[in-house]
Design an enzyme around this catalytic site. Structure first.
Site, mmCIF file in Angstrom:
data_model
loop_
_atom_site.group_PDB
_atom_site.id
_atom_site.type_symbol
_atom_site.label_atom_id
_atom_site.label_comp_id
_atom_site.label_asym_id
_atom_site.label_seq_id
_atom_site.Cartn_x
_atom_site.Cartn_y
_atom_site.Cartn_z
ATOM 1 N N HIS A 30 -15.472 -16.675 -10.638
ATOM 2 C CA HIS A 30 -15.818 -15.948 -9.421
ATOM 3 C C HIS A 30 -17.310 -15.641 -9.387
ATOM 4 O O HIS A 30 -17.740 -14.607 -9.896
ATOM 5 C CB HIS A 30 -15.019 -14.644 -9.350
ATOM 6 C CG HIS A 30 -13.532 -14.855 -9.364
ATOM 7 N ND1 HIS A 30 -12.832 -15.175 -10.502
ATOM 8 C CD2 HIS A 30 -12.607 -14.806 -8.375
ATOM 9 C CE1 HIS A 30 -11.541 -15.302 -10.215
ATOM 10 N NE2 HIS A 30 -11.379 -15.093 -8.939
ATOM 11 N N HIS A 261 -16.114 -16.630 -3.181
ATOM 12 C CA HIS A 261 -15.417 -15.590 -3.940
ATOM 13 C C HIS A 261 -14.915 -16.094 -5.293
ATOM 14 O O HIS A 261 -15.225 -15.505 -6.323
ATOM 15 C CB HIS A 261 -14.234 -15.040 -3.143
ATOM 16 C CG HIS A 261 -13.390 -14.090 -3.928
ATOM 17 N ND1 HIS A 261 -13.602 -12.735 -3.923
ATOM 18 C CD2 HIS A 261 -12.358 -14.301 -4.775
ATOM 19 C CE1 HIS A 261 -12.742 -12.158 -4.736
ATOM 20 N NE2 HIS A 261 -11.968 -13.083 -5.262
ATOM 21 N N GLU A 406 2.531 8.588 -10.534
ATOM 22 C CA GLU A 406 2.953 8.027 -11.820
ATOM 23 C C GLU A 406 1.990 6.948 -12.309
ATOM 24 O O GLU A 406 1.594 6.923 -13.477
ATOM 25 C CB GLU A 406 4.363 7.430 -11.701
ATOM 26 C CG GLU A 406 5.456 8.425 -11.346
ATOM 27 C CD GLU A 406 5.572 8.690 -9.854
ATOM 28 O OE1 GLU A 406 4.860 8.021 -9.066
ATOM 29 O OE2 GLU A 406 6.365 9.569 -9.467
ATOM 30 N N HIS A 468 17.573 6.604 -9.278
ATOM 31 C CA HIS A 468 16.949 7.382 -10.339
ATOM 32 C C HIS A 468 17.525 7.070 -11.723
ATOM 33 O O HIS A 468 17.096 7.667 -12.704
ATOM 34 C CB HIS A 468 17.078 8.878 -10.047
ATOM 35 C CG HIS A 468 16.132 9.354 -8.974
ATOM 36 N ND1 HIS A 468 16.093 8.778 -7.732
ATOM 37 C CD2 HIS A 468 15.169 10.315 -8.974
ATOM 38 C CE1 HIS A 468 15.152 9.384 -7.000
ATOM 39 N NE2 HIS A 468 14.579 10.302 -7.724
#
Lengths: 660, 660
Positions: A30, A261, A406, A468
């Protein structure tokens, strides 16, 4: 003093030349980002970044994180040019080849000066938040004389589109981490084309909404860059510096397009770029005067480092500081005494509670431990008496209210561990290891001591239901290299697993802990850490052994009950508790053969999760008791009954298998 | 007309009463959110939501998503009160008990009217974005007469802290999905306590930065709520409605605190709440007049539904529309003809390219398919001639530039599939299944036909290195229930796997595809779909069979080469291609035994990923060729060589195993 703009342009062009040449030689990579951000990076290294190339591990260095890791040639060029021992020019010539430390994406385990492994977008920035947390915490403890540095990040549009950056900047803004600065490569190009294809966001406005200071600059105007970085350094908030750049700056026809890119420029475009930037040196050659300007930058850092070393040597807490930064924890009898207490007075508690009890001892004894939870403090049992909140402006606390973040938490933990001086642990529900998973993978790859406290580790979670209830999570995490997945069976194993987790300097651990209460199964003292070998014989067969029951966590007590019932029928049954399959796999053949002999004895696995993978220990002619479907919403006892985790359901299967 | 505020207060209190009672009876659950949002939900259902309780599958209904799924009693109360067939009052009495459709979190497969499974925070909102995309797309195709509805979301602070909401709102804002409205339960409380503990964000400012309209209201003032919702409905952008509420509104001592978030109130607090809100009915009893007001709401929707049905019956495209909404795809010979063409003229291409070729045929034949990529369009090969961009204001396109938003893409795909009328597929690199994983799990749990196009599926990715090389991903995804993980070996298998994926109405598929070119191995026509049984004998042993080589994807051609070498040594070797282990496991015993006989034949697995789990097919006395560590950065060929994926490395291991 630092070079003036007239001397900085050639320095930046050295980055461009190396990036073009290395990508071209590798025929992959890149070039666009290093060429676009070369000017900004040159100002950062010339005037702001505190670093000493001769001492890349200097504790008080600034941390530089290339969150847009695909632009790896930027950091390889910076490290080489500024005088780090590695990468050498040969390493750069071998960019992206087997054995070169100049990997496709920067890897912290291959090069000093690469503070973290980046490439999975957004995580570099989120790890930088963790580094900035660790810095402020250690500063609060050891003072400005020893700990007083900044964290600088280069991030691209990809990093800022990824969800995790929202979590990261929300946390950083809330905590007021003013020594964190993010340099946004605002080039308005992604792989698919213009950013207009996929986003219309006002990025500075969003950062302001999260409590950040923002400033903009022309990313190709050295004076303007310096102004903006100075403003960032002075701000009393974390700062976003929007650097308006042209991707692939210098490439005559491809700059400013997605074509630059992620692909080599090609010989013709490179020739054009060399002409445009006035670069006539051979590939992989840096003219002496330019290299001298780069190497000269080291003087500032050397001086600062020397002054710091004097302060360290004069500091009464030098030894403690050095031990902390080396990652060596204080030796203490506290945990061993605590276990003795449990042997004297057994406790029936959920292993999440057992974890809190062990943590109470460990956080008291080990100041390095810095905990937290993603808004489940009372459920994960992660907070102890010794861990006061880490709050905006009062950074001496050792407990972080991460919020409902999280993934951001897990990445911050990686950043803290990489910074050093702290050992991070953090909790959420086991099922949400899925949310953390990309960061857990980076814990494993980067070899960080991050300790995940994952509670509610099975259908034993009960009423919250299948969203869960982890089912596939234990096995899917065991599939990941270099992670210890620990599922202790009782209060003693939980303490032992905590001890093992803290001892792992070079890998993360996941503690899978029960919501529900579990009897203490270990009632006698053992030499050393009973879980250290990953699996052990908890109960030897009384009658002639016909079965070995292998279980983990909450199912070990069930296995004991099953064994009891089998013995009552004259069938001898071992019970093997396997708190950590990875550690068991690392034992020598004799030990493994002793625990799980390869003979006609029936081997049965019992774990409230998917059975895939258990054949490794039971053979395909064994029996695998597990749950190969999603759970359901009901009280835990009803679910264990419904899904066959009972003595009555298991014993007949074992009997039938033995007699078949 | 709709009830006035004086009649709405008791209606809202009915929600509060049921929520308190059900949580108390279950002795677990979350009363705070339903009690806090009862007033807002009552206004939404009374005055805005288009629904017909007697026809929950009515295609043009508004979609209501309870993103804060822990507040499940809110939706159970709403469905019951407004007259849906289920849940019954008995179902609500059995909240969170085995067999009740009133699960801890709302499950789309248990109750009509629950548009999606929520609980994993942030994903409801992100699925709603997909629903709103599907709505606009079908509207562009079928017109206002058939498709003209809104998507309403209730989201809490947790949903808005999760990273995925950043991806979701960025996408929605960019696409200008003005028919999407998010009602934010702004109660300033999370599980850990005040939101001040973990966030300082200005949430409306952030939504504005993402191109949203925002409006605020007092969430307990019916007129003010109505004003805000009307403004949202009228806005020409997606709208955030910030509803300032008191969590647990009505509870005398616990309202406004985290104590009411996730635990039963207790008898005394409930008694106090009943007194405070003037509720004297017995638990689980709704006074007739209040129930009548609720049930009366259905009239509006019934009328709209009837008018819509008339329009549908008059529409020349009725059959097509009904087929689309039923999820039945057009039958076509196109793919079969395409495969015949490949048999006539074999192609050596990467399976990602093969996927593009198959997609070219399928997207032409099946208008339901709506594709996209998380900014890797050219690498995932997901765009075809038939799929024009889906752009702000021009929603007839079938290709979505998702941006660098893997998780947001996956969740949006779930929302599209749940909405119906479209079959979503989307691509990223296989390694970033980790980023998507929580949404993939919801695809599996919700039984949605989402098709994941995951390219660069091994170390064959090459130079980008270990951060981008999946190793554990195949097995960790196979561990997940109800997902088909497909790893085709060549251009034909890729087409067959695509056909199978499109056929799965009730489960997601993951196509794991190579970056590197692969020879066409299938050269003869087979009856039906050659991959339908998950594994098949690609090559039967010539010499007496001593080995069965089981391989997937890019390693099948390697297995063929290994077999050739073994045969040259007189060792007969079957080659079994296993594109989909889950489908193979579903075959009858006779077929499985034919392919993988349980006899002394050595079984060898070859897959460029972790070996854990392969013992299921090879036995523990088999041989597992894999990669139980992270990869490295180098050209693909060098990596396969380095890690032993060559004929020279494998044949001696097989020979040694046979002779041992």
């Amino acid at each position: 003093m630092s070079p003036d703009p007239a001397r900085m342009a050639p320095m930046a062009n050295a980055i461009r030349a190396l990036s073009m040449d290395a990508v071209q030689a590798a025929n992959s990579g890149h070039p666009g980002m290093p060429m676009g951000m070369a000017d900004v990076a040159t100002v950062l290294y010339s005037k702001f970044l505190k670093f000493d190339p001769a001492s890349p591990h200097w504790a008080d260095r600034d941390r530089f994180v290339l969150s847009a890791g695909h632009g790896s040639m930027l950091i390889y060029a910076l490290l080489h040019l500024s005088g780090y021992e590695a990468p050498t020019m040969d390493d750069i010539r071998n960019f992206r080849q087997l054995g070169s430390p100049c990997a496709g994406h920067p890897e912290n385990f291959l090069l000093d000066g690469v503070e973290c492994t980046t490439g999975p977008l957004g995580q570099g920035l989120a790890m930088a938040v963790g580094m900035a947390i660790a810095e402020r915490h250690l500063n609060a403890d050891f003072g400005d004389g020893l700990v007083d540095h900044r964290t600088w990040v280069i991030a691209g549009d990809g990093c800022l589109m990824e969800g995790i950056n929202h979590e990261a900047i929300g946390l950083a803004g809330h905590l007021g981490l003013s020594r964190l600065n993010v340099l946004w490569d605002d080039n308005r190009i992604t792989i698919d084309g213009s950013t207009d294809l996929s986003t219309s966001e006002d990025i500075p406005a969003r950062f302001q909404a999260a409590g950040w200071h923002t400033v903009s600059c022309d990313g190709h105007d050295f004076a303007d860059i310096e102004r903006a970085l100075a403003e960032a350094a002075a701000a009393d908030k974390p700062t976003l510096v929007a650097c308006r750049t042209v991707i692939g700056k210098g490439a005559p026809t491809k700059s400013g397009t997605s074509g630059v890119h992620g692909a080599p420029l090609g010989d013709e475009e490179i020739a054009g770029a060399r002409a445009a930037i006035g670069w006539s040196a051979e590939p992989f050659v840096i003219p002496d005067n330019i290299l001298a300007d780069w190497r000269g930058l080291a003087h500032r850092g050397e001086g600062e480092h020397a002054a710091w070393t004097s302060r360290l040597h004069a500091d009464p807490r030098r030894a403690e500081f050095e031990q902390r930064m080396a990652g060596d924890v204080v030796q203490s009898d506290a945990l061993s005494n605590y276990i003795d207490g449990l042997l004297a007075e057994p406790a029936k508690v959920a292993t999440r509670k057992a974890s809190e009890m062990a943590l109470g001892v460990l956080t008291e004894a080990i100041p390095d431990l810095i905990g937290g939870s993603a808004d489940l403090t009372g459920s994960n049992n992660t907070k102890t008496k010794a861990t006061e909140p880490f709050r905006p402006g009062s950074y001496d606390g050792r407990y972080i209210y991460y919020g409902i973040r999280e993934f951001g938490m897990a990445a911050a933990m990686n950043g803290m561990a990489l910074h050093g001086g702290v050992i991070p642990y953090g909790g959420t529900f086991m099922v949400f290891t899925d949310y953390c998973r990309p960061a857990i993978r980076l814990s494993a790859l980067q070899q960080t001591r991050a300790i995940y406290v994952m509670t509610h580790d099975s259908i034993g979670l009960g009423e919250d239901g299948p969203t869960h209830q982890p089912v596939e999570h234990l096995q899917s995490l065991r599939a990941m290299p270099n992670v210890l997945v620990m599922r202790p069976a009782d209060v003693i194993e939980t303490a032992e697993c905590w001890e093992l987790a803290v001892e792992q300097k070079n890998r993360p651990s996941i503690l899978a802990l029960s919501r529900q209460g579990l009897p203490q199964l270990r009632l006698e003292k053992v030499a050393g850490n009973g879980c250290a070998k990953g699996a052990y014989r908890l109960k030897a067969a009384d009658a002639a052994r016909k079965v070995i029951l292998i279980a983990t966590g909450s199912e070990v007590s069930l296995a004991m009950d099953v064994a009891g019932e089998l013995e009552s029928k004259g069938i001898g049954a071992d019970v093997v508790s396997m708190p950590c399959a990875e550690l068991f796999d690392e034992q020598d053949a004799a030990y493994r053969e002793d625990i799980l002999p390869d003979d006609a004895t029936l081997r049965v696995s019992i774990e409230a999760g998917v059975t895939m993978g258990w054949e490794r220990y039971t053979g395909t002619d064994g029996l695998n008791i597990g749950l190969d479907r999603f759970g359901a919403s009901a009280p835990a006892g009803d679910l264990f009954e419904r899904f066959g985790f009972t003595v009555d359901a298991i014993v007949p299967q074992v009997m039938s298998k033995i007699s078949s």
